[in-house]
Motif scaffolding. Structure first.
Motif, mmCIF file in Angstrom:
data_model
loop_
_atom_site.group_PDB
_atom_site.id
_atom_site.type_symbol
_atom_site.label_atom_id
_atom_site.label_comp_id
_atom_site.label_asym_id
_atom_site.label_seq_id
_atom_site.Cartn_x
_atom_site.Cartn_y
_atom_site.Cartn_z
ATOM 1 N N ALA A 22 0.805 -0.992 0.193
ATOM 2 C CA ALA A 22 0.164 -0.125 -0.052
ATOM 3 C C ALA A 22 0.948 1.202 0.098
ATOM 4 C CB ALA A 22 -0.980 0.052 1.257
ATOM 5 N N ASP A 23 1.996 1.192 0.686
ATOM 6 C CA ASP A 23 2.913 2.227 0.723
ATOM 7 C C ASP A 23 3.535 2.588 -0.494
ATOM 8 O OD1 ASP A 23 2.259 2.793 3.475
ATOM 9 O OD2 ASP A 23 4.186 1.862 4.275
ATOM 10 N N TYR A 24 3.835 1.569 -1.222
ATOM 11 C CA TYR A 24 4.630 1.519 -2.671
ATOM 12 C C TYR A 24 3.386 2.168 -3.560
ATOM 13 C CZ TYR A 24 6.457 0.303 -7.044
ATOM 14 O OH TYR A 24 6.916 0.323 -8.355
ATOM 15 N N VAL A 25 2.356 1.692 -3.398
ATOM 16 C CA VAL A 25 1.229 2.221 -4.514
ATOM 17 C C VAL A 25 1.050 3.611 -4.314
ATOM 18 C CG1 VAL A 25 -1.095 2.048 -5.256
ATOM 19 C CG2 VAL A 25 0.128 0.045 -5.048
ATOM 20 N N THR A 26 0.950 4.112 -2.838
ATOM 21 C CA THR A 26 0.742 5.515 -2.689
ATOM 22 C C THR A 26 1.866 6.252 -2.837
ATOM 23 O OG1 THR A 26 -0.681 4.784 -0.690
ATOM 24 C CG2 THR A 26 0.314 6.919 -0.604
ATOM 25 N N ALA A 27 3.159 5.733 -2.816
ATOM 26 C CA ALA A 27 4.366 6.503 -3.278
ATOM 27 C C ALA A 27 4.342 6.623 -4.648
ATOM 28 C CB ALA A 27 5.753 5.948 -2.718
ATOM 29 N N ALA A 28 4.105 5.667 -5.396
ATOM 30 C CA ALA A 28 4.022 5.650 -6.881
ATOM 31 C C ALA A 28 2.920 6.691 -7.444
ATOM 32 C CB ALA A 28 3.822 4.389 -7.495
ATOM 33 N N GLU A 29 1.867 6.769 -6.901
ATOM 34 C CA GLU A 29 0.623 7.746 -7.185
ATOM 35 C C GLU A 29 1.309 8.984 -6.898
ATOM 36 O OE1 GLU A 29 -2.175 7.309 -8.731
ATOM 37 O OE2 GLU A 29 -1.479 5.441 -9.017
ATOM 38 N N SER A 30 2.080 9.261 -5.907
ATOM 39 C CA SER A 30 2.433 10.582 -5.485
ATOM 40 C C SER A 30 3.420 11.434 -6.381
ATOM 41 C CB SER A 30 2.881 10.802 -4.114
ATOM 42 O OG SER A 30 4.165 10.066 -3.993
ATOM 43 N N LEU A 31 4.019 10.405 -7.334
ATOM 44 C CA LEU A 31 4.916 10.975 -8.183
ATOM 45 C C LEU A 31 4.322 11.668 -9.447
ATOM 46 C CD1 LEU A 31 7.609 7.987 -8.146
ATOM 47 C CD2 LEU A 31 7.605 10.287 -6.931
ATOM 48 N N LYS A 32 3.086 11.070 -9.528
ATOM 49 C CA LYS A 32 2.334 11.904 -10.846
ATOM 50 C C LYS A 32 1.959 13.245 -10.210
ATOM 51 C CE LYS A 32 -0.348 7.430 -12.038
ATOM 52 N NZ LYS A 32 -1.638 6.908 -12.120
ATOM 53 N N PRO A 33 1.824 14.122 -11.411
ATOM 54 C CA PRO A 33 1.654 15.406 -10.984
ATOM 55 C C PRO A 33 0.226 15.402 -10.686
ATOM 56 C CG PRO A 33 2.004 15.159 -13.385
ATOM 57 C CD PRO A 33 2.259 13.893 -12.958
ATOM 58 N N PRO A 34 -0.293 16.500 -9.877
ATOM 59 C CA PRO A 34 -1.674 16.499 -9.356
ATOM 60 C C PRO A 34 -2.742 16.968 -10.308
ATOM 61 C CG PRO A 34 -0.386 18.134 -8.235
ATOM 62 C CD PRO A 34 0.519 17.443 -9.097
ATOM 63 N N PRO A 35 -3.941 16.663 -10.295
ATOM 64 C CA PRO A 35 -4.752 17.267 -11.521
ATOM 65 C C PRO A 35 -4.738 18.681 -11.419
ATOM 66 C CG PRO A 35 -6.089 15.668 -9.883
ATOM 67 C CD PRO A 35 -4.333 15.945 -9.245
ATOM 68 N N LYS A 36 -4.857 19.451 -12.419
ATOM 69 C CA LYS A 36 -4.744 20.895 -12.592
ATOM 70 C C LYS A 36 -5.867 21.363 -11.774
ATOM 71 C CE LYS A 36 -2.771 21.191 -17.153
ATOM 72 N NZ LYS A 36 -2.746 21.425 -18.662
ATOM 73 N N ASP A 37 -6.842 20.883 -11.711
ATOM 74 C CA ASP A 37 -8.150 21.573 -10.745
ATOM 75 C C ASP A 37 -8.322 20.451 -9.553
ATOM 76 O OD1 ASP A 37 -8.469 23.590 -12.795
ATOM 77 O OD2 ASP A 37 -10.117 22.130 -13.843
ATOM 78 N N ARG A 38 -8.115 21.353 -8.372
ATOM 79 C CA ARG A 38 -8.385 20.449 -7.304
ATOM 80 C C ARG A 38 -8.687 21.367 -5.998
ATOM 81 N NH1 ARG A 38 -3.340 21.150 -8.782
ATOM 82 N NH2 ARG A 38 -1.768 21.651 -7.308
ATOM 83 N N VAL A 39 -9.235 20.671 -4.745
ATOM 84 C CA VAL A 39 -9.578 21.679 -3.819
ATOM 85 C C VAL A 39 -8.456 20.837 -2.612
ATOM 86 C CG1 VAL A 39 -11.159 22.094 -1.838
ATOM 87 C CG2 VAL A 39 -11.883 21.986 -4.386
ATOM 88 N N VAL A 40 -7.761 21.918 -1.958
ATOM 89 C CA VAL A 40 -6.710 21.531 -1.207
ATOM 90 C C VAL A 40 -7.077 21.957 0.423
ATOM 91 C CG1 VAL A 40 -4.396 21.435 -0.230
ATOM 92 C CG2 VAL A 40 -5.019 21.354 -2.818
ATOM 93 N N ALA A 41 -7.369 21.041 1.496
ATOM 94 C CA ALA A 41 -7.346 21.485 2.843
ATOM 95 C C ALA A 41 -6.030 21.561 3.692
ATOM 96 C CB ALA A 41 -8.372 20.613 3.204
ATOM 97 N N VAL A 42 -5.693 22.701 3.968
ATOM 98 C CA VAL A 42 -4.217 22.562 4.667
ATOM 99 C C VAL A 42 -4.590 22.854 5.981
ATOM 100 C CG1 VAL A 42 -2.044 23.636 4.811
ATOM 101 C CG2 VAL A 42 -3.243 23.436 2.666
ATOM 102 N N TYR A 43 -4.143 22.175 7.116
ATOM 103 C CA TYR A 43 -4.127 22.638 8.554
ATOM 104 C C TYR A 43 -2.678 22.980 8.719
ATOM 105 C CZ TYR A 43 -4.773 22.591 13.403
ATOM 106 O OH TYR A 43 -4.781 22.978 14.701
ATOM 107 N N PHE A 44 -2.915 24.326 9.197
ATOM 108 C CA PHE A 44 -1.556 25.080 9.660
ATOM 109 C C PHE A 44 -1.564 24.720 11.294
ATOM 110 C CE2 PHE A 44 -2.359 27.136 5.690
ATOM 111 C CZ PHE A 44 -1.226 27.325 5.019
ATOM 112 N N HIS A 45 -0.359 24.340 11.550
ATOM 113 C CA HIS A 45 -0.228 24.183 12.935
ATOM 114 C C HIS A 45 1.150 24.619 13.350
ATOM 115 C CE1 HIS A 45 2.712 20.932 12.375
ATOM 116 N NE2 HIS A 45 1.770 20.575 11.386
ATOM 117 N N ARG A 46 1.251 24.936 14.729
ATOM 118 C CA ARG A 46 2.491 25.148 15.328
ATOM 119 C C ARG A 46 3.429 23.771 15.513
ATOM 120 N NH1 ARG A 46 -0.779 28.516 18.817
ATOM 121 N NH2 ARG A 46 -0.127 30.657 18.263
ATOM 122 N N THR A 47 4.731 24.345 15.679
ATOM 123 C CA THR A 47 5.759 23.072 15.891
ATOM 124 C C THR A 47 5.227 22.528 16.987
ATOM 125 O OG1 THR A 47 7.462 24.393 14.797
ATOM 126 C CG2 THR A 47 8.358 22.594 15.988
#
Length: 155
Positions: A22-47
């Protein structure tokens, strides 16, 4: 007893093999460029994160993972944790005007952030997990709906 030990060991080995695959598949998928159109949720936190900030991060992650299973797979919805105090993330903190823990939902079109919102009501919803998750999912859905509306309008 020996049969039980062998069975337990075999189960652990199978789980490890599945996990590595599962980690290998996920890593392989992450090498592909993301779709041009997407929604990103970012949780900003302190150290250094307090229990409330940890809770908000985990609630946000749960909201995204449970509400957008297919969209996470095709990467049209993405979730990230970002330590805004880490110097390597200073540009993000500045761009989104982050001065404390925050959840930002951004609409990306043609690989550019075209709109974003700091979901400040996470603070008032943190005591009610169900309301928190509903709030986060509603904002992600609204950006996804805008994306779908824009695609129909341009066709």
């Amino acid at each position: 007893m020996r049969h039980l030990t062998v069975t337990a060991l075999a189960t652990v080995v199978m789980a490890l093999v599945i996990s590595v695959h599962a980690d290998y598949v996920t890593a392989a998928e992450s090498l592909k460029p993301p779709p041009k159109d997407r929604v990103v949720a970012v949780y900003f936190h302190r150290t250094q994160r307090c229990p409330t900030c940890q809770k908000m991060g985990s609630y946000t992650e749960e909201a995204v993972k449970t509400g957008f299973v297919q969209q996470l797979k095709d990467r049209t919805v993405q979730f990230r944790y970002v330590d805004f105090q880490d110097k390597k993330n200073a540009a993000y903190a500045k761009a989104y005007k982050i001065t404390g823990p925050a959840l930002v939902v951004a609409k990306v079109a043609d690989n550019k952030v075209v709109e974003f919102k700091n979901l400040k009501d996470i603070w008032s919803n943190v005591a009610d997990k169900k309301a928190f998750i509903k709030y986060v999912q509603a904002h992600i859905k609204s950006y996804r709906n805008k994306e779908a509306t824009n695609k129909v309008a341009t066709q």
